[in-house]
Design a protein around this motif. Structure first.
Motif, short mmCIF file in Angstrom:
data_model
loop_
_atom_site.label_atom_id
_atom_site.label_comp_id
_atom_site.label_asym_id
_atom_site.label_seq_id
_atom_site.Cartn_x
_atom_site.Cartn_y
_atom_site.Cartn_z
N ALA A 189 -18.07 -5.79 -13.58
CA ALA A 189 -16.98 -6.90 -13.78
C ALA A 189 -15.53 -6.60 -13.79
CB ALA A 189 -16.60 -8.49 -13.45
N LEU A 190 -15.22 -6.29 -15.31
CA LEU A 190 -14.03 -5.58 -15.85
C LEU A 190 -13.59 -4.51 -15.03
CD1 LEU A 190 -15.41 -6.30 -19.70
CD2 LEU A 190 -13.25 -7.20 -18.52
N ALA A 191 -14.79 -3.31 -15.31
CA ALA A 191 -14.06 -2.31 -14.53
C ALA A 191 -13.60 -2.64 -12.47
CB ALA A 191 -15.47 -1.01 -14.31
N ILE A 192 -14.01 -3.53 -12.50
CA ILE A 192 -13.55 -3.32 -10.90
C ILE A 192 -11.90 -4.03 -10.94
CG2 ILE A 192 -13.74 -5.47 -8.73
CD1 ILE A 192 -16.65 -4.26 -9.16
N ILE A 193 -12.30 -5.27 -11.81
CA ILE A 193 -10.77 -6.03 -12.04
C ILE A 193 -10.00 -5.19 -12.29
CG2 ILE A 193 -9.16 -7.51 -14.06
CD1 ILE A 193 -12.24 -9.38 -13.18
N ALA A 194 -9.68 -4.36 -13.09
CA ALA A 194 -8.70 -3.14 -14.10
C ALA A 194 -8.39 -2.35 -12.31
CB ALA A 194 -10.20 -2.09 -15.22
N ALA A 195 -9.69 -2.17 -12.13
CA ALA A 195 -9.14 -1.19 -10.68
C ALA A 195 -7.94 -1.86 -10.00
CB ALA A 195 -10.38 -0.51 -10.08
N GLY A 196 -8.03 -2.88 -9.77
CA GLY A 196 -7.31 -3.69 -8.77
C GLY A 196 -6.47 -4.01 -9.31
N ILE A 197 -5.89 -4.53 -10.99
CA ILE A 197 -4.99 -4.09 -11.62
C ILE A 197 -4.08 -2.82 -11.68
CG2 ILE A 197 -3.78 -4.31 -14.02
CD1 ILE A 197 -6.45 -6.62 -14.51
N PHE A 198 -4.32 -1.81 -11.43
CA PHE A 198 -3.55 -0.79 -11.77
C PHE A 198 -3.05 -0.97 -9.60
CE2 PHE A 198 -3.68 3.97 -11.43
CZ PHE A 198 -3.05 3.89 -12.70
N ILE A 199 -3.52 -0.58 -8.78
CA ILE A 199 -3.37 -0.53 -7.61
C ILE A 199 -2.12 -1.61 -7.69
CG2 ILE A 199 -3.98 -0.98 -5.06
CD1 ILE A 199 -7.10 -0.15 -5.97
N GLU A 200 -2.44 -2.64 -7.92
CA GLU A 200 -1.19 -3.41 -7.98
C GLU A 200 -0.09 -2.76 -8.52
OE1 GLU A 200 0.76 -6.90 -6.51
OE2 GLU A 200 -1.01 -5.96 -5.47
N GLY A 201 -0.16 -2.50 -9.91
CA GLY A 201 0.60 -1.83 -10.91
C GLY A 201 1.03 -0.63 -9.56
N ILE A 202 0.42 0.03 -9.33
CA ILE A 202 1.01 1.04 -8.83
C ILE A 202 2.68 0.28 -7.39
CG2 ILE A 202 0.87 2.56 -6.93
CD1 ILE A 202 -1.32 3.85 -8.07
N ARG A 203 1.58 -0.57 -6.98
CA ARG A 203 2.74 -0.75 -5.80
C ARG A 203 3.91 -1.52 -6.02
NH1 ARG A 203 4.21 -5.73 -3.09
NH2 ARG A 203 2.90 -6.62 -4.94
N ARG A 204 3.90 -2.27 -7.60
CA ARG A 204 5.09 -3.14 -7.95
C ARG A 204 6.18 -2.29 -8.66
NH1 ARG A 204 5.47 -8.96 -9.82
NH2 ARG A 204 3.24 -10.03 -8.71
N PHE A 205 4.95 -0.84 -8.88
CA PHE A 205 6.56 0.20 -9.53
C PHE A 205 6.90 0.78 -7.65
CE2 PHE A 205 3.63 1.71 -13.24
CZ PHE A 205 5.17 2.03 -14.24
N ILE A 206 6.93 1.19 -6.25
CA ILE A 206 7.00 1.21 -5.61
C ILE A 206 8.06 0.16 -5.22
CG2 ILE A 206 6.99 2.08 -3.49
CD1 ILE A 206 4.11 3.24 -3.73
N THR A 207 8.06 -1.12 -5.26
CA THR A 207 8.08 -2.39 -5.05
C THR A 207 8.63 -3.21 -6.16
OG1 THR A 207 7.60 -1.74 -2.71
CG2 THR A 207 9.21 -3.39 -3.13
N PRO A 208 9.95 -2.50 -7.18
CA PRO A 208 10.05 -4.14 -7.98
C PRO A 208 10.33 -5.50 -7.59
CG PRO A 208 11.56 -1.82 -8.66
CD PRO A 208 10.87 -1.54 -6.81
N GLU A 209 9.59 -6.34 -8.54
CA GLU A 209 10.39 -7.79 -7.59
C GLU A 209 10.18 -8.67 -9.08
OE1 GLU A 209 6.65 -9.91 -6.70
OE2 GLU A 209 6.16 -8.53 -4.69
N GLU A 210 11.36 -9.37 -8.52
CA GLU A 210 12.08 -10.23 -9.83
C GLU A 210 10.56 -11.08 -10.54
OE1 GLU A 210 15.39 -10.73 -10.31
OE2 GLU A 210 15.55 -9.08 -8.83
#
Length: 325
Positions: A100-121
């Motif tokens: 579960a920890l490994a899967i959550i970490a992967a999800g956080i990493f993917i969302e982090g890349i998305r927010r790098f591309i499109t920053p949010e307030e």
């Protein structure tokens, strides 16, 4: 004569773990409460770092729930189907927690890349308040679990501890992120911190997966040297050879050993078994051992047995009467 138990065991294949049980109950209640607070705060502030921490907190609640089930199952006695009791569920729960920890970490990493591309307030004030509360809660729970680990060895408590060490670092990361964004306006610090948090979470998960995997695969526990134990058994008077030896962990502190030994037929076999069991218990703390005594002329061992006989005959000299093969 048998009592209410299915069979007699000289060792109880159960774990009471009263300290671990109390610790996990307290931890579970506090975690569940703060998870709700952090999810609401994360959504309202729109902080990925805070949301990634809340996702991790959800995994904590699931992990602690599995750990509680494992501890309660571990108190149930063996039966006709589960002769080792339910101790192994502790390891299964730990493996699932690590996954579960490994899967959550992967999800956080993917969302982090998305927010790098499109920053949010981000609502920095709310983000900072929630993260500060989280820091206090996680610090308290990490200390509580650390103290419990010193009293009772338990892979479930260890996996829960890794969850909260990750949470503690997450809270620190979120606070640092909020301060940096406040003073610099660099919004990409939010996804950056969240990805660092993800890396820490993944490291903890990978460690737990590895440890539980090795136990599930019945590998020799890292604390033991199989060759050293083999030699210790050989050193017992009356033992001539040790083979078919297996050592594995049923649970974090329940170890089992089986071995076949060629013995000197001039010594009482029961005395040899008793001496081996005492050696294993006193020297290595292994209390659950099954030793099968054998005579090489009676129990066929193919080429291995022939080599043993040749070696034994060579040791006794050329004038020795040939052994029957």
């Amino acid at each position: 004569m048998q009592d209410d138990h299915y069979d007699f065991h000289h060792l109880h294949h159960v774990k009471e773990q009263s300290r671990s049980k109390k610790t996990l109950w307290v931890t579970l209640i506090l975690t569940a409460f703060f998870t709700i607070v952090e999810i609401i705060g994360g959504l309202m502030s729109n902080s990925l770092a805070l949301l990634s921490d809340s996702a991790h907190m959800i995994s904590d609640v699931i992990a602690l729930g599995l750990s509680m089930i494992a501890i309660y199952l571990a108190t149930r006695p063996p039966n006709a189907r589960f002769t080792f009791g339910y101790l192994r569920f502790e390891i299964i729960a730990s493996f699932l927690n690590g996954l579960a920890l490994a899967i959550i970490a992967a999800g956080i990493f993917i969302e982090g890349i998305r927010r790098f591309i499109t920053p949010e307030e981000i609502d920095l004030k709310l983000m900072l308040i929630i993260a500060s509360i989280g820091l206090i809660v996680n610090l308290v729970l990490t200390i509580v679990l650390s103290r419990s680990m010193k009293e009772e060895e338990n892979l479930n408590v260890q996996s829960a501890l890794w969850h909260f060490i990750g949470d503690l670092l997450s809270s620190i990361g979120v606070i640092v992120s909020a301060i940096i964004i406040y003073f610099t306006g660099l919004k990409w610090f939010d996804p950056l911190i969240s990805m660092v948090i993800g890396g820490i979470i993944f490291t903890g998960g990978a460690k737990i997966i590895k440890e539980s995997y090795l136990i599930l695969m019945e590998s020799v526990p890292s604390r033991y040297d199989l060759d050293e134990i083999r030699q210790s058994i050989r050193d017992v008077e009356g033992v001539e050879d040790v083979h078919e030896m297996h050592l594995w962990a049923v649970s974090t502190d329940h170890y089992s050993l089986t071995a076949h030994v060629f013995i000197d037929d001039k010594i009482q076999p029961f005395c040899i078994i008793l001496a081996i069991n005492e050696t294993l218990k006193q020297k290595y703390g292994i209390e659950h051992s099954t030793i099968q005594t054998e005579h090489v002329n009676i129990h066929p061992h193919g080429e291995y047995g022939k080599q043993f006989l040749r070696h034994k005959q060579a040791e006794k000299g050329p004038f020795m009467k040939p052994l029957q093969n």
